[in-house]
Design a protein around this motif. Structure first.
Motif, short mmCIF file in Angstrom:
data_model
loop_
_atom_site.label_atom_id
_atom_site.label_comp_id
_atom_site.label_asym_id
_atom_site.label_seq_id
_atom_site.Cartn_x
_atom_site.Cartn_y
_atom_site.Cartn_z
N PRO A 119 -57.11 50.47 30.54
CA PRO A 119 -56.86 51.68 29.75
C PRO A 119 -57.56 51.67 28.39
CG PRO A 119 -54.82 50.83 30.68
CD PRO A 119 -55.87 49.79 30.92
N SER A 120 -57.70 50.51 27.77
CA SER A 120 -58.38 50.43 26.47
C SER A 120 -59.85 50.78 26.60
CB SER A 120 -58.24 49.02 25.88
OG SER A 120 -56.89 48.73 25.60
N VAL A 121 -60.49 50.25 27.63
CA VAL A 121 -61.91 50.54 27.88
C VAL A 121 -62.09 52.01 28.23
CG1 VAL A 121 -63.89 50.04 29.37
CG2 VAL A 121 -62.39 48.18 28.62
N GLU A 122 -61.15 52.52 29.05
CA GLU A 122 -61.23 53.93 29.44
C GLU A 122 -61.09 54.84 28.22
OE1 GLU A 122 -61.40 57.18 32.20
OE2 GLU A 122 -61.97 55.07 32.28
N ARG A 123 -60.18 54.47 27.29
CA ARG A 123 -60.00 55.27 26.09
C ARG A 123 -61.25 55.27 25.23
NH1 ARG A 123 -54.93 54.15 22.23
NH2 ARG A 123 -53.89 55.29 23.90
N LYS A 124 -61.86 54.10 25.05
CA LYS A 124 -63.09 54.02 24.26
C LYS A 124 -64.20 54.86 24.88
CE LYS A 124 -62.13 49.41 22.40
NZ LYS A 124 -62.50 47.97 22.43
N ALA A 125 -64.29 54.83 26.21
CA ALA A 125 -65.32 55.62 26.89
C ALA A 125 -65.07 57.11 26.70
CB ALA A 125 -65.34 55.28 28.38
N SER B 37 -52.22 51.15 22.00
CA SER B 37 -51.43 52.02 21.13
C SER B 37 -51.28 53.38 21.79
CB SER B 37 -52.11 52.16 19.77
OG SER B 37 -51.40 53.10 18.97
N LEU B 38 -50.05 53.88 21.80
CA LEU B 38 -49.77 55.18 22.43
C LEU B 38 -49.38 56.26 21.42
CD1 LEU B 38 -47.81 54.10 25.64
CD2 LEU B 38 -50.26 54.43 25.32
N GLY B 39 -49.49 55.97 20.12
CA GLY B 39 -49.19 56.98 19.13
C GLY B 39 -48.03 56.60 18.23
N VAL B 40 -47.70 57.51 17.32
CA VAL B 40 -46.67 57.26 16.31
C VAL B 40 -45.45 58.15 16.58
CG1 VAL B 40 -46.16 57.34 13.84
CG2 VAL B 40 -48.45 56.70 14.61
N TYR B 41 -44.27 57.53 16.50
CA TYR B 41 -43.02 58.29 16.60
C TYR B 41 -42.68 58.87 15.21
CZ TYR B 41 -38.11 59.32 17.50
OH TYR B 41 -36.89 59.96 17.63
N PRO B 42 -42.21 60.10 15.07
CA PRO B 42 -41.78 61.03 16.14
C PRO B 42 -42.87 62.00 16.60
CG PRO B 42 -41.07 61.89 14.04
CD PRO B 42 -41.78 60.58 13.74
N ASP B 43 -44.09 61.82 16.07
CA ASP B 43 -45.17 62.73 16.52
C ASP B 43 -45.30 62.66 18.04
OD1 ASP B 43 -45.61 63.35 13.89
OD2 ASP B 43 -47.30 62.00 13.64
N ILE B 44 -45.20 61.46 18.56
CA ILE B 44 -45.17 61.27 20.01
C ILE B 44 -43.73 60.93 20.38
CG2 ILE B 44 -46.03 59.91 21.95
CD1 ILE B 44 -48.13 61.71 20.58
N SER B 45 -43.11 61.82 21.09
CA SER B 45 -41.69 61.63 21.44
C SER B 45 -41.55 60.52 22.48
CB SER B 45 -41.11 62.93 22.00
OG SER B 45 -41.70 63.22 23.26
N LEU B 46 -40.30 60.12 22.75
CA LEU B 46 -40.04 59.10 23.76
C LEU B 46 -40.53 59.56 25.12
CD1 LEU B 46 -38.72 56.49 24.76
CD2 LEU B 46 -36.50 57.69 24.82
N TYR C 256 -49.81 45.26 28.78
CA TYR C 256 -50.20 45.19 30.18
C TYR C 256 -51.12 43.98 30.39
CZ TYR C 256 -54.64 47.25 28.57
OH TYR C 256 -55.82 47.49 27.91
N ARG C 257 -51.33 43.65 31.65
CA ARG C 257 -52.24 42.56 32.01
C ARG C 257 -53.30 43.10 32.95
NH1 ARG C 257 -50.34 37.53 30.63
NH2 ARG C 257 -51.91 36.55 31.98
N ILE C 258 -54.56 42.70 32.70
CA ILE C 258 -55.66 43.09 33.57
C ILE C 258 -56.67 41.96 33.59
CG2 ILE C 258 -57.01 44.30 31.78
CD1 ILE C 258 -57.58 46.40 34.09
N ASP C 259 -57.13 41.63 34.76
CA ASP C 259 -58.04 40.49 34.96
C ASP C 259 -57.44 39.22 34.37
OD1 ASP C 259 -59.89 42.18 36.17
OD2 ASP C 259 -60.91 42.63 34.28
N GLY C 260 -56.12 39.09 34.47
CA GLY C 260 -55.45 37.89 34.01
C GLY C 260 -55.22 37.80 32.52
N LYS C 261 -55.61 38.84 31.78
CA LYS C 261 -55.46 38.81 30.33
C LYS C 261 -54.41 39.82 29.87
CE LYS C 261 -60.28 37.46 29.43
NZ LYS C 261 -61.53 37.83 28.73
N GLU C 262 -53.60 39.40 28.89
CA GLU C 262 -52.61 40.30 28.34
C GLU C 262 -53.24 41.13 27.22
OE1 GLU C 262 -48.89 39.45 25.68
OE2 GLU C 262 -48.32 39.14 27.80
N LYS C 263 -52.98 42.45 27.24
CA LYS C 263 -53.59 43.34 26.24
C LYS C 263 -52.54 44.35 25.76
CE LYS C 263 -57.93 44.34 26.67
NZ LYS C 263 -59.23 44.90 27.10
#
Length: 413
Positions: A81-87, A52-61, A42-49
């Motif tokens: 989302p990265s900052v929100e996750r850390k918080a 990680s959303l998890g490992v397959y198959p533990d996290i399904s499609l 994703y891009r936020i404030d003009g930066k591409e970031k």
């Protein structure tokens, strides 16, 4: 083309990492060692970031797509989302650091540091927490403990038939919550809503039942002599009417405090309710009981140790449970009730001076000049009173006709 679950499942590792794209920033990265990781670009404030959303198959499609949707929604509102996750992780760690057990242990250590508890009392408090509270709410953040969970703890203890223990557990939980409030880790005491759930203090005092009629006292004393429990319980039961101290004081009696030759028990101030040292003259009958149990427990610290460990004193429920087994319910007598028994009979039947009796009960007594008596005040008179009391009890047990009498003036001080 959107990714399919079959493609994700059949994807094989290659010499270098590669991607299987699903669209809208989501892709599955397959590593040379066979790992399959969901990534969201994703891009936020003009930066591409990357997120990680998890490992397959533990996290399904399907789950990965739902996580992508949530992340895209955050980006749309200008939230990284990265900052929100850390918080969120930091908040979770803070909650875990403020679990009920961690705060309770901190409170317990704080109270010990204030030196207002005896070591035995501190151990009792922690034992109650570890037995009745921690297994069910210990790991939960203190602010997330529910009323339902508090009620379950109280009901669980009540089901064992020990209402007083449930009341004490509630008191302890309330103290932990108040400590959490004072240290800015809780907003309110959720246990406070259960103050009326258990019998109130007035009902508790009602159960401090006593027998003050000599005709009713005699069979009780004979039942104690015939009690078939452990020797420690037998001897504790015999001493209670002879010494009429508080049951907790008797349970914590130590051999180091006993002088059998001088026939005295010196209780240190920290063990007393009024935090003043107390001296209990021992009648010959009391000395005989102590000599009876000394071969069994005399090598240890406590006169009446726990059945499970000689390093701990007898349980607070042992005495009253023994009365129940002998057929005397809580409306008839409790261990604490012998204090009222002695107070009434020594005054109204045996005619001893009230200040002698009150002093022996370790109540606050002052001399004519308003000064508090010390522990040896009127010791000679109290020694006579304790022996007279023991002889009187013996007379009741044997069925002798014990007539009320008034001591001679010299005996009454």
């Amino acid at each position: 083309m959107a990714l399919t679950d079959v493609q994700a499942k059949k994807a094989q590792p290659k010499e270098k990492p590669y991607k299987l794209t699903d669209g809208e920033g989501l892709y599955l990265q397959v590593t040379p060692n066979g790992g399959k990781w969901w990534r969201f670009k994703y891009r936020i404030d003009g930066k591409e970031k990357l997120l990680s959303l998890g490992v397959y198959p533990d996290i399904s499609l399907a789950e990965a797509r739902e996580r992508r949707r949530e992340a895209r929604n955050l980006v749309a509102h200008g939230i990284d989302p990265s900052v929100e996750r850390k918080a969120a992780k930091a908040a979770k760690r803070e909650l875990q650091a403020n679990s009920f057990e961690i705060i309770a242990r901190e409170w317990h250590e704080h109270m010990q540091g204030k030196k207002e508890w005896t070591a035995e009392h501190a151990t009792t408090i922690m034992n109650r927490l570890e037995k009745d509270c921690f297994p069910w709410i210990g790991s939960k953040p203190i602010t997330e403990v529910t009323a339902k969970e508090i009620k379950a703890i109280l009901d669980r203890i009540k089901s064992r038939g020990v209402i007083e223990t449930a009341r004490r557990a509630l008191t302890i939980m309330g103290q932990v919550y108040r400590y959490a409030i004072m240290t800015d880790r809780a907003e309110y005491d959720i246990s406070g809503g259960f103050r009326g759930y258990l019998p109130a203090t007035g009902k508790t005092r009602k159960h401090m039942a006593s027998v003050t009629d000599p005709k009713e006292l005699a069979p009780l004393l004979r039942a104690i002599d015939g009690y078939q429990g452990t020797l420690a319980a037998q001897c504790a039961l015999k001493l209670l009417p002879l010494l009429f101290v508080r049951p907790g004081e008797l349970r914590h009696m130590e051999w180091a405090e006993i002088d059998l030759e001088a026939a005295e028990w010196n209780i240190p101030a920290p063990k007393m309710k009024m935090k003043q040292p107390h001296l209990v003259p021992l009648s010959q009958q009391a000395v005989d009981v102590l000599n009876e149990i000394k071969p069994l427990t005399g090598h240890g610290k406590y006169v009446f140790p726990s059945a499970r460990s000689f390093h701990r004193c007898m349980s607070d429920n042992t005495i009253n449970a023994a009365f129940r087994r002998m057929g005397f319910d809580g409306e008839t007598i409790t261990g604490h009730g012998f204090r009222a028994t002695a107070r009434t009979i020594l005054d109204e039947i045996l005619g001893f001076r009230v200040d002698f009796i009150e002093h022996q009960l370790a109540h606050a007594v002052k001399d004519p000049n308003g000064r508090a008596y010390n522990r040896t005040a009127h010791l000679a008179e109290r020694r006579k009173m304790m022996q007279t009391w023991a002889d009187y009890l013996d007379g009741l047990k044997t069925g002798a006709k014990v007539l009320p009498f008034k001591p001679l003036a010299s005996d009454r001080g």
